[in-house]
Write an enzyme that holds these catalytic residues in place. Structure first.
Site, mmCIF file in Angstrom:
data_model
loop_
_atom_site.group_PDB
_atom_site.id
_atom_site.type_symbol
_atom_site.label_atom_id
_atom_site.label_comp_id
_atom_site.label_asym_id
_atom_site.label_seq_id
_atom_site.Cartn_x
_atom_site.Cartn_y
_atom_site.Cartn_z
ATOM 1 N N LYS A 199 0.858 -1.185 0.000
ATOM 2 C CA LYS A 199 0.000 0.000 0.000
ATOM 3 C C LYS A 199 0.901 1.244 0.000
ATOM 4 O O LYS A 199 1.798 1.358 0.821
ATOM 5 C CB LYS A 199 -0.887 -0.019 1.255
ATOM 6 C CG LYS A 199 -2.033 0.960 1.208
ATOM 7 C CD LYS A 199 -3.106 0.610 2.231
ATOM 8 C CE LYS A 199 -4.306 1.523 2.128
ATOM 9 N NZ LYS A 199 -5.387 1.126 3.040
ATOM 10 N N GLU A 202 -19.705 -3.686 10.829
ATOM 11 C CA GLU A 202 -20.563 -2.814 11.634
ATOM 12 C C GLU A 202 -21.703 -3.589 12.293
ATOM 13 O O GLU A 202 -22.075 -3.310 13.442
ATOM 14 C CB GLU A 202 -21.130 -1.694 10.762
ATOM 15 C CG GLU A 202 -20.092 -0.646 10.342
ATOM 16 C CD GLU A 202 -19.258 -1.051 9.147
ATOM 17 O OE1 GLU A 202 -19.510 -2.126 8.557
ATOM 18 O OE2 GLU A 202 -18.327 -0.303 8.795
ATOM 19 N N ARG A 221 -25.423 0.069 7.763
ATOM 20 C CA ARG A 221 -25.232 -1.388 7.655
ATOM 21 C C ARG A 221 -25.884 -2.121 8.822
ATOM 22 O O ARG A 221 -26.168 -3.308 8.745
ATOM 23 C CB ARG A 221 -23.730 -1.705 7.670
ATOM 24 C CG ARG A 221 -23.047 -1.593 6.323
ATOM 25 C CD ARG A 221 -23.066 -2.897 5.590
ATOM 26 N NE ARG A 221 -22.763 -2.750 4.190
ATOM 27 C CZ ARG A 221 -21.545 -2.968 3.670
ATOM 28 N NH1 ARG A 221 -20.543 -3.289 4.446
ATOM 29 N NH2 ARG A 221 -21.361 -2.844 2.365
HETATM 30 C C1 LIG Z 1 -19.055 -0.565 5.261
HETATM 31 C C2 LIG Z 1 -17.781 0.253 5.271
HETATM 32 N N1 LIG Z 1 -17.127 0.428 6.430
HETATM 33 C C3 LIG Z 1 -15.993 1.161 6.474
HETATM 34 C C4 LIG Z 1 -15.500 1.723 5.318
HETATM 35 C C5 LIG Z 1 -14.269 2.596 5.391
HETATM 36 N N2 LIG Z 1 -13.160 2.038 4.625
HETATM 37 C C6 LIG Z 1 -12.887 2.417 3.399
HETATM 38 S S1 LIG Z 1 -11.564 1.657 2.759
HETATM 39 C C7 LIG Z 1 -11.329 0.795 4.197
HETATM 40 C C8 LIG Z 1 -10.204 -0.165 4.327
HETATM 41 C C9 LIG Z 1 -10.204 -1.076 3.141
HETATM 42 O O1 LIG Z 1 -9.084 -1.910 3.246
HETATM 43 P P1 LIG Z 1 -8.768 -2.835 1.992
HETATM 44 O O2 LIG Z 1 -10.019 -3.434 1.491
HETATM 45 O O3 LIG Z 1 -7.697 -3.740 2.413
HETATM 46 O O4 LIG Z 1 -8.271 -1.836 0.860
HETATM 47 P P2 LIG Z 1 -6.881 -1.053 0.769
HETATM 48 O O5 LIG Z 1 -7.197 0.366 1.160
HETATM 49 O O6 LIG Z 1 -5.926 -1.721 1.689
HETATM 50 O O7 LIG Z 1 -6.474 -1.164 -0.667
HETATM 51 C C10 LIG Z 1 -12.295 1.103 5.110
HETATM 52 C C11 LIG Z 1 -12.380 0.534 6.479
HETATM 53 C C12 LIG Z 1 -16.224 1.525 4.128
HETATM 54 N N3 LIG Z 1 -15.821 2.073 2.951
HETATM 55 N N4 LIG Z 1 -17.335 0.770 4.124
HETATM 56 MG MG LIG Z 2 -5.710 -3.702 2.314
#
Ligand SMILES: Cc1ncc(C[n+]2csc(CCOP(=O)(O)OP(=O)(O)O)c2C)c(N)n1
Ligand SMILES: [Mg+2]
Ligand SMILES: CC(=O)[C@@H](O)[C@H](O)COP(=O)(O)O
Length: 622
Positions: free
Chosen positions: A280, A364, A392
């Site tokens: 990342k 959630e 959610r």
């Molecule tokens: C239901 C929900 N909860 C929380 C989020 C906030 N959120 C956006 S991206 C993320 C982390 C995603 O991690 P990953 O899928 O590993 O993607 P990366 O950013 O590492 O590429 C979170 C918690 C969201 N978008 N949707």
């Molecule tokens: Mg990730």
């Protein structure tokens, strides 16, 4: 510059691998140049440059469908699908969205923003394809963080059983927004690192056969317990047991390997899970070092990686400080986040009270019902979840919390217009989805000090309590953490006036006061009430001033439908009010992305809008 030659994915297919590697470098530089100016999800996009190139090289979008989970990592996909120049308007009012948008391109086949939806959507595409006897590929790109969302398992479970042709690409960078959590994360890290997990069954046979005498027998015995052998020694067993062919883990920055394995995945008959390891923030040292800071970042200095310092304390920071102060005197208080410890201001709490802090991952629904279990057993859970993400867990709030009348404090951060994240993230439904739940208390502070007061007061109230507050800085530079407990259910008369009354919720109170000042200069006196409680309404205060002025305006950063204004209209109707009333809020449509003040102005949700409404009603002349 190869970047300028790419207008559609087919342009990619003319490039050699070496040229695509050069293109990857150009894309990284371009991402840094643009996002350092506009702000956005830099680290996630730096991590998927090669993966995005390889996907569009091997597959044929838009015939082949690519669905980006959360979609915050779709900038490279947008660059490769003809939106390179528009990226300069990223997340700006009427500019390019930071998430997939079908209105932007045929290559954006499904809109995302909330996590863990991609596999379900992809399965839908795949099943429809099968029913129409078409042959295209369907690919879901899901991160290791998004794979902590329960919905992803519902889809894996179903897809594996159906056996339909589907490709799930697990983009594993060991990060959610902060470091990823959960047993699945641990399993993935073993897949990534433990040599034993990389061995195939043949390797095992060879190793065991070499043991004289007992070796072959051992292998036969192990064969009988094939699950244990497979589980122990074949990579990705968990996914294989769900019916997926597991491929990987592979280097997600190696274009040649990506292309080779994607080509193989494309030809496999059933559901495939390709485990891709990425970094990342790859290619920008400050982001590689602090992928959490650069997950979603405002405009920053490219040389130093520094963002503009903020002077005025945010509601989030004040919440984080206040909940620590309260926890010192209340050992029963526990704090829960759903993968948003930084965004909700709970990092310091987690350091001070590690045993009383729970990060459940992007889960959630689980967070809320786990809180119910904690509350039923004498703890006082503070559940900090963004307004939009708490959508959610609506049924968990009704079924597991309100029905049992459990004392839980819901800290709804990012309530109201969040701005640049756009439609999927505006926190504009919570007043509507909460106020009709029996036993629910719903509060909205006008400023940071009132947020502290509401948190402290919530300890004295009972049942489920929601406190909703906006993203970003509040109106106060100095915060008073000593405010007394608020009288339950009472509003606050901020200004008297005989010509009309403005009932305002949250920081919009200050827009109401501003409008009242402007009205005064036109010879009209407006009363202004800070309606701290959306539920229960302060019926006495609202009825007193409504009947007194006969002209009522309600204003809230929530959809008009079913929000605070609706609650007031219901009250006025029930009590035979015979004056005039008007509601101000978010109209019945989805609010796009852009700076919050521009969005507010676009829908007249400010002092000027109040004046315009009053003029349109002819109240200035009467
Ligand atoms: C239901 C929900 N909860 C929380 C989020 C906030 N959120 C956006 S991206 C993320 C982390 C995603 O991690 P990953 O899928 O590993 O993607 P990366 O950013 O590492 O590429 C979170 C918690 C969201 N978008 N949707
Ligand atoms: Mg990730
Ligand atoms: C993509 C996503 O859902 C999160 O990264 C979100 O954008 C965070 O919002 P804040 O920037 O308001 O914390």
């Amino acid at each position: 510059m190869f970047l300028e030659t790419i207008m559609t994915p087919s342009d990619l297919k003319k490039l050699t691998f070496d040229q695509m590697e050069r293109l990857a470098q150009e894309i990284r530089s371009y991402l840094l140049e643009v996002v350092s100016r506009t702000g956005g999800h830099l680290a996630p996009n730096l991590g998927v440059v090669e993966l995005s190139i390889a996907l569009h090289y091997v597959f044929n979008s838009p015939q082949d469908k690519i669905i980006w989970d959360v979609g915050h990592q779709s900038y490279v996909h947008k660059i490769l699908t003809g939106r390179r120049e528009e990226l300069k308007t990223l997340r700006q009012f009427k500019g390019l969205s930071g998430f997939p948008k079908r209105s932007e391109s045929v290559h954006d086949c499904f809109e995302t923003g909330h996590s863990s939806t991609s596999i379900s959507a992809a399965l839908g595409f795949a099943l429809a394809r099968d029913l129409k006897q078409e042959k295209n590929s369907v690919i879901a790109v899901i991160g290791d963080g998004a794979l902590t969302g329960g919905m992803a398992y519902e889809a894996l479970n179903h897809a594996g059983q159906l056996g339909t042709r589907l490709i799930v690409i697990l983009n594993d960078n060991e990060m959610s927004i902060t470091r990823n959590v959960g047993a699945m994360s641990g399993y993935l890290s073993r897949l990534r690192t433990d040599p034993l997990y990389h061995r195939s069954k043949e390797d095992v046979r060879e190793v065991l056969q070499r043991i004289p005498n007992i070796g072959p027998k051992m292998f036969k015995a192990a064969e009988r317990f094939k699950d244990s052998v497979k589980y122990l020694l074949v990579s990705g067993m968990l996914f294989e047991e769900l019916g997926f062919t597991y491929l990987g883990p592979i280097d997600g920055h190696n274009l040649r390997i990506l292309n080779q394995v994607l080509e193989r995945a494309r030809l496999l008959p059933g559901p495939v899970l390709l485990h891709v390891k990425t970094i990342k923030g790859k290619g920008y040292p400050p982001a590689e070092k602090q992928p959490n800071k650069f997950h979603g970042i405002g405009p920053f200095d490219l040389k130093t990686g520094k963002t503009r310092p903020r002077r005025v304390p945010t509601f989030t920071e004040v919440f984080g400080k206040a909940v620590i102060k309260i926890a010192e005197d209340h050992p029963e208080l526990v704090a829960i986040t759903a993968a948003m410890s930084e965004g909700t201001g709970l990092c310091e709490f987690s350091r001070r009270y590690p045993r009383r802090f729970f990060d459940v991952g992007i889960a959630e629904q689980h967070a809320v019902t786990m809180a119910a279990g904690l509350a039923q057993t004498g703890c006082l859970p503070v559940v900090a979840i963004y307004s939009t993400f708490l959508q959610r867990a609506y049924d968990q709030i009704v079924h597991d919390v309100a029905l049992q009348n459990l004392h839980i404090i819901f800290a709804l951060d990012r309530a109201g217009i969040v701005g640049e994240d756009g439609e999927t993230h505006q926190g504009v439904f919570d007043l509507s989805y909460l106020r009709h739940i029996p036993r629910m208390t719903v509060m909205a502070p006008r400023d940071q000090s009132e947020l502290v007061a509401m948190l402290k007061s919530s300890l004295k109230y009972s049942g489920p309590i929601a406190i909703r507050y906006p993203r970003g800085s509040g109106p106060q530079e100095e915060v008073d953490y000593r405010l007394p407990v608020l009288p339950f259910g009472r509003g606050e008369l901020l200004r008297e006036g005989e010509d009309l009354v403005i009932l305002a919720v949250g920081p919009l109170v200050y827009q109401a006061l501003e409008a009242a000042e402007q009205l005064s200069m036109k010879g009209k006196e407006a009363a202004v009430i800070n309606c701290r409680f959306v539920k229960p309404l302060d019926e006495e205060l609202i009825l007193e001033w409504s009947n007194r002025t006969k002209k009522v305006i309600t204003i809230e950063e929530n959809v008009i439908a079913g929000g605070f204004g609706s609650a007031v209209l219901e009250l006025l109707a029930d009590r035979g009010f015979n004056g005039e009333a008007a509601r101000m809020g978010i109209p019945d449509s989805f609010l796009g992305h852009g700076a919050p003040d521009l969005l507010c102005r676009s829908i007249g949700l400010n002092a000027a809008g109040i004046i315009d409404l009053i003029k349109s009603k002819g109240w200035l002349d009467s």
